[in-house]
Design an enzyme around this catalytic site. Sequence first.
Site, PDB file in Angstrom:
ATOM      1  N   ALA A  60       0.853  -1.195   0.000  1.00 32.86           N
ATOM      2  CA  ALA A  60       0.000   0.000   0.000  1.00 32.86           C
ATOM      3  C   ALA A  60       0.886   1.241   0.000  1.00 32.86           C
ATOM      4  O   ALA A  60       1.997   1.213   0.537  1.00 32.86           O
ATOM      5  CB  ALA A  60      -0.894  -0.006   1.232  1.00 32.86           C
ATOM      6  N   GLY A  99       0.576  -5.088   0.823  1.00 34.03           N
ATOM      7  CA  GLY A  99      -0.602  -5.211  -0.031  1.00 34.03           C
ATOM      8  C   GLY A  99      -0.289  -5.914  -1.333  1.00 34.03           C
ATOM      9  O   GLY A  99      -1.154  -6.578  -1.915  1.00 34.03           O
ATOM     10  N   GLU A 102      -0.610  -9.403  -0.591  1.00 30.48           N
ATOM     11  CA  GLU A 102      -2.027  -9.736  -0.340  1.00 30.48           C
ATOM     12  C   GLU A 102      -2.792  -9.889  -1.641  1.00 30.48           C
ATOM     13  O   GLU A 102      -3.710 -10.705  -1.747  1.00 30.48           O
ATOM     14  CB  GLU A 102      -2.645  -8.681   0.578  1.00 30.48           C
ATOM     15  N   GLU A 122       4.358  -5.356   7.252  1.00 32.10           N
ATOM     16  CA  GLU A 122       3.596  -4.259   7.848  1.00 32.10           C
ATOM     17  C   GLU A 122       3.979  -3.938   9.283  1.00 32.10           C
ATOM     18  O   GLU A 122       3.952  -2.786   9.699  1.00 32.10           O
ATOM     19  CB  GLU A 122       2.095  -4.581   7.784  1.00 32.10           C
TER      20      GLU A 122
HETATM   21  N1  T1G Z   1       4.588   3.501  -0.016  1.00 34.50           N
HETATM   22  C1  T1G Z   1       5.016   4.684  -0.527  1.00 34.50           C
HETATM   23  N2  T1G Z   1       6.284   4.910  -0.954  1.00 34.50           N
HETATM   24  C2  T1G Z   1       7.150   3.898  -0.856  1.00 34.50           C
HETATM   25  C3  T1G Z   1       6.778   2.634  -0.331  1.00 34.50           C
HETATM   26  C4  T1G Z   1       5.435   2.461   0.096  1.00 34.50           C
HETATM   27  N3  T1G Z   1       4.994   1.302   0.579  1.00 34.50           N
HETATM   28  N4  T1G Z   1       7.887   1.842  -0.363  1.00 34.50           N
HETATM   29  C5  T1G Z   1       8.880   2.577  -0.881  1.00 34.50           C
HETATM   30  N5  T1G Z   1       8.449   3.807  -1.173  1.00 34.50           N
HETATM   31  C6  T1G Z   1       9.227   4.887  -1.782  1.00 34.50           C
HETATM   32  C7  T1G Z   1      10.368   5.335  -0.891  1.00 34.50           C
HETATM   33  O1  T1G Z   1       9.918   6.299   0.033  1.00 34.50           O
HETATM   34  C8  T1G Z   1      11.329   5.934  -1.896  1.00 34.50           C
HETATM   35  O2  T1G Z   1      10.787   7.197  -2.243  1.00 34.50           O
HETATM   36  C9  T1G Z   1      11.156   5.032  -3.111  1.00 34.50           C
HETATM   37  O3  T1G Z   1       9.872   4.391  -2.952  1.00 34.50           O
HETATM   38  C10 T1G Z   1      12.233   3.980  -3.189  1.00 34.50           C
HETATM   39  O4  T1G Z   1      12.199   3.286  -1.924  1.00 34.50           O
HETATM   40  C11 T1G Z   1      -2.671  -2.863   3.150  1.00 34.50           C
HETATM   41  C12 T1G Z   1      -1.061  -1.801   5.020  1.00 34.50           C
HETATM   42  C13 T1G Z   1      10.055  -1.732  -1.519  1.00 34.50           C
HETATM   43  C14 T1G Z   1      12.008  -2.914  -0.496  1.00 34.50           C
HETATM   44  O5  T1G Z   1       6.480  -1.918   4.133  1.00 34.50           O
HETATM   45  O6  T1G Z   1      10.633  -1.935   2.062  1.00 34.50           O
HETATM   46  O7  T1G Z   1       0.952  -2.693   2.297  1.00 34.50           O
HETATM   47  O8  T1G Z   1      12.825   8.583  -1.675  1.00 34.50           O
HETATM   48  O9  T1G Z   1      14.584   3.801  -1.347  1.00 34.50           O
HETATM   49  O10 T1G Z   1      15.797   0.461  -1.259  1.00 34.50           O
HETATM   50  O11 T1G Z   1      -1.691  -4.703   4.193  1.00 34.50           O
HETATM   51  O12 T1G Z   1      11.061   0.643  -0.207  1.00 34.50           O
HETATM   52  O13 T1G Z   1      12.413   7.854  -4.043  1.00 34.50           O
HETATM   53  O14 T1G Z   1      10.911   9.554  -2.951  1.00 34.50           O
HETATM   54  O15 T1G Z   1      13.250   2.043  -0.049  1.00 34.50           O
HETATM   55  O16 T1G Z   1      14.883  -0.327  -3.509  1.00 34.50           O
HETATM   56  C15 T1G Z   1       3.947  -2.494   3.227  1.00 34.50           C
HETATM   57  C16 T1G Z   1       8.185  -0.625   2.261  1.00 34.50           C
HETATM   58  C17 T1G Z   1       3.215  -1.191   3.192  1.00 34.50           C
HETATM   59  C18 T1G Z   1       7.479  -1.955   1.999  1.00 34.50           C
HETATM   60  C19 T1G Z   1      12.344  -0.958  -1.998  1.00 34.50           C
HETATM   61  N6  T1G Z   1       5.129  -2.405   2.403  1.00 34.50           N
HETATM   62  N7  T1G Z   1       9.199  -0.364   1.268  1.00 34.50           N
HETATM   63  O17 T1G Z   1      13.580  -0.657  -1.379  1.00 34.50           O
HETATM   64  O18 T1G Z   1      13.932   1.622  -2.436  1.00 34.50           O
HETATM   65  S1  T1G Z   1       1.777  -1.220   4.223  1.00 34.50           S
HETATM   66  C20 T1G Z   1       6.324  -2.077   2.953  1.00 34.50           C
HETATM   67  C21 T1G Z   1      10.381  -1.045   1.285  1.00 34.50           C
HETATM   68  C22 T1G Z   1       0.755  -2.308   3.418  1.00 34.50           C
HETATM   69  C23 T1G Z   1      -1.385  -3.583   3.400  1.00 34.50           C
HETATM   70  C24 T1G Z   1      -0.401  -2.822   4.213  1.00 34.50           C
HETATM   71  C25 T1G Z   1      11.384  -0.632   0.249  1.00 34.50           C
HETATM   72  C26 T1G Z   1      11.428  -1.578  -0.947  1.00 34.50           C
HETATM   73  P1  T1G Z   1      11.800   8.379  -2.759  1.00 34.50           P
HETATM   74  P2  T1G Z   1      13.571   2.711  -1.342  1.00 34.50           P
HETATM   75  P3  T1G Z   1      14.656   0.248  -2.177  1.00 34.50           P
END
Ligand code: T1G
Length: 686
Positions: A60, A99, A102, A122
């Site tokens: 998400a 997500g 999911e 999450e």
């Molecule tokens: N939402 C918005 N922006 C995100 C994002 C996210 N989930 N993940 C990464 N970004 C942005 C980040 O801020 C950066 O932005 C750019 O993407 C590159 O990220 C409903 C509630 C995917 C492994 O926890 O672990 O789903 O600085 O530098 O090192 O059940 O990002 O370029 O402007 O980290 O290659 C669950 C979180 C969400 C994954 C990539 N998902 N992200 O790593 O790049 S909650 C997460 C990461 C959810 C559902 C629930 C990592 C990555 P900018 P980066 P990276």
Amino acid sequence: MAVSRRRDGIYGYVEIDNPPVNAIGQEIRQGLLDAVDWAEAEGLERVILSGKGRALAAGADTREFDAEPPPPHLPEVANRIEKSPVAWIAAIHGFALGGGAELVLACRYRIARPDAMIGLPEVNLGVIPGAGGTQRLPRLVGMEKALELIPTGKPVSGVEAKAIGLVDELDDDPVGYAEMVNTEWLGMAVPVGELNSGAAEPEDFAKARRAAENRMRGQVAPLKAIELLELAQTASLEDGMRAEREAFVELRKSEQARALRHIFFAERGARAPDWLTAEPAKVEHVAVVGGGTMGAGIAYALVNAGQAVTLLETDADGVERARGNVGKIIDSSLKRGFIDDDGAAARRGRLTVSSDYGAAADADLAIEAAFESMEVKAEVFGRLQSVIRADAVLATNTSYLDVDEIAGTLADPSRLVGLHFFAPAHIMKLLEIVRGKASSERALATGFALAKRLRKIPVLAGVCDGFIGNRILSRYREAADTVLMDGSTPWDIDEAMVEFGYAMGIYETQDLSGLDIAHANRRRQDATRDPNRRYIPIGDRMVAEGRLGRKAGVGWYRYPGGGGKVVDPLIEDLVREEAHFAKVARREFSADEIRHRLLLAMVNEATAILGEGIAQTARDIDLVTVNGYGFPRWRGGLMHYADTLGAATVLEGLEGLAKEDALVWAPSPVVRDCAEKGISFSAWRR
Ligand code: T1G
């Protein structure tokens, strides 16, 4: 940003396209919902779901989480995919997280690249899977595996996913494979939601709770996730998802989730300041001077990032020691599977170890990681500048010494910048980039470019004793030693801060690093210390008694046989004696009072650092305290935590303590300013 869809015969192809990580925001959710309707209207036989660019989806879009995300919500999208008469096949490359995973669980069939990364992380953002993850994952991989993955947020590779049944097939071309899945076979696949959710023994849940309470102490989300997994054993998918959604919405608004989102985005926003437009030096060959723990760690971080490294030592013995130190790290990385044999050979191939400074003549950058003594550093830089290219940038890894004084030993001080790595330098992500008065913008820009190359978290720091992190640590230690002298014990103080969320208290931490380091710093500060400031001698007494910490078998704690720490009543006698000499009337301190004092001391010092321009923003201080000093991540960092108290409360607390010692507890100008203006510390600007 969009969800593209096309048909080819009776096959539909739906692709998520939202660079850079295919975060699933409102537009993507709507696009997916429209694609379900489209596929049914077209009477397609299957839909292959994939992601454009580097991955399927990062989950998400967490930027939506500070408010109620607009509909349609992801659970609805997942349920529609699962219930559709058209079978959706997930074709996973890169990552499918949160997500994204999911959506994969809602598909009828799943194919992944072996090197894919699939997970429900999450809890690392203070929430739980909110689109069916806690209800579908146990149905697909069994409860025991789900208990391992969801409360820890741990992802699995494609290969591991196949092994546990999270995906059906592995292929380097998941879309191509999805096209060949046999229709009858696909027709027999049972929607995950209709599978029985595996059950687990009560002891399995108890074990997961204990693990969560140990490793993620104080955090709510992991325990809530376990509760929902327990529910999944008996509830229908619908009831389970309803409970999950309620819990997710509740957690999303929580302080812990806000704090974890804050630090998540702060880390990703850590980069060179906008005003720094200078071109960095092109760095392909780096000289590192000093092959001890720090130098070897820095050298490994560099060869690991593909840089050629010349590691300089003083003599043949030093060269052998240095080579051995780096070799140990390479062997450990090999043993732990981080690199393979070829990778190890490539890293060794990029490393030269020598006692001849001439070997670094064509280096683009030199990083000094020698002994923490001004004389040694002056001698090192004197030799470096006589052999290395005149346009090479020079850096010092000093933790405490004055970068301006070191620069003053150079013919051209502008080429020097501080690069303060944190041990172990090849693991810790924080890098304080210290700007000396004379540091050129090119030298600074080179520091930031190197941080990016090493995937470090760069924080710009000004020159002062201890820069940002060590200066706050010194104030933390002084406040703790004061409480110790005035009536507490190292273990009560440590436990109070562990209850706050630290993995380890300051006394146990100091036993690990050695009491002699802080002792040496106090001696260095003797000449400039304010004579009117209360001095706490207990640390000096410990060193005088040879209680240097774990390495001596005894420090603030005792370590019988080199094993774990045990409380040592002798400490109480030593402290009582020092308090007696200092005519201190000792008294009890509650855990709350200990936390109140130690945290306010750090907040006050941090705001002084902010006010002096040593740190640019409160967010930078959060990055330093979380990534270098063990501040609980789920509290968002020292300043994010201070903002949950509010400047007025911080001011009131400091003024209360100032009644007992006006000098030590004087509120910093920034605390007063924020309290008067009614603004947060994160909003304060010079
Ligand atoms: N939402 C918005 N922006 C995100 C994002 C996210 N989930 N993940 C990464 N970004 C942005 C980040 O801020 C950066 O932005 C750019 O993407 C590159 O990220 C409903 C509630 C995917 C492994 O926890 O672990 O789903 O600085 O530098 O090192 O059940 O990002 O370029 O402007 O980290 O290659 C669950 C979180 C969400 C994954 C990539 N998902 N992200 O790593 O790049 S909650 C997460 C990461 C959810 C559902 C629930 C990592 C990555 P900018 P980066 P990276």
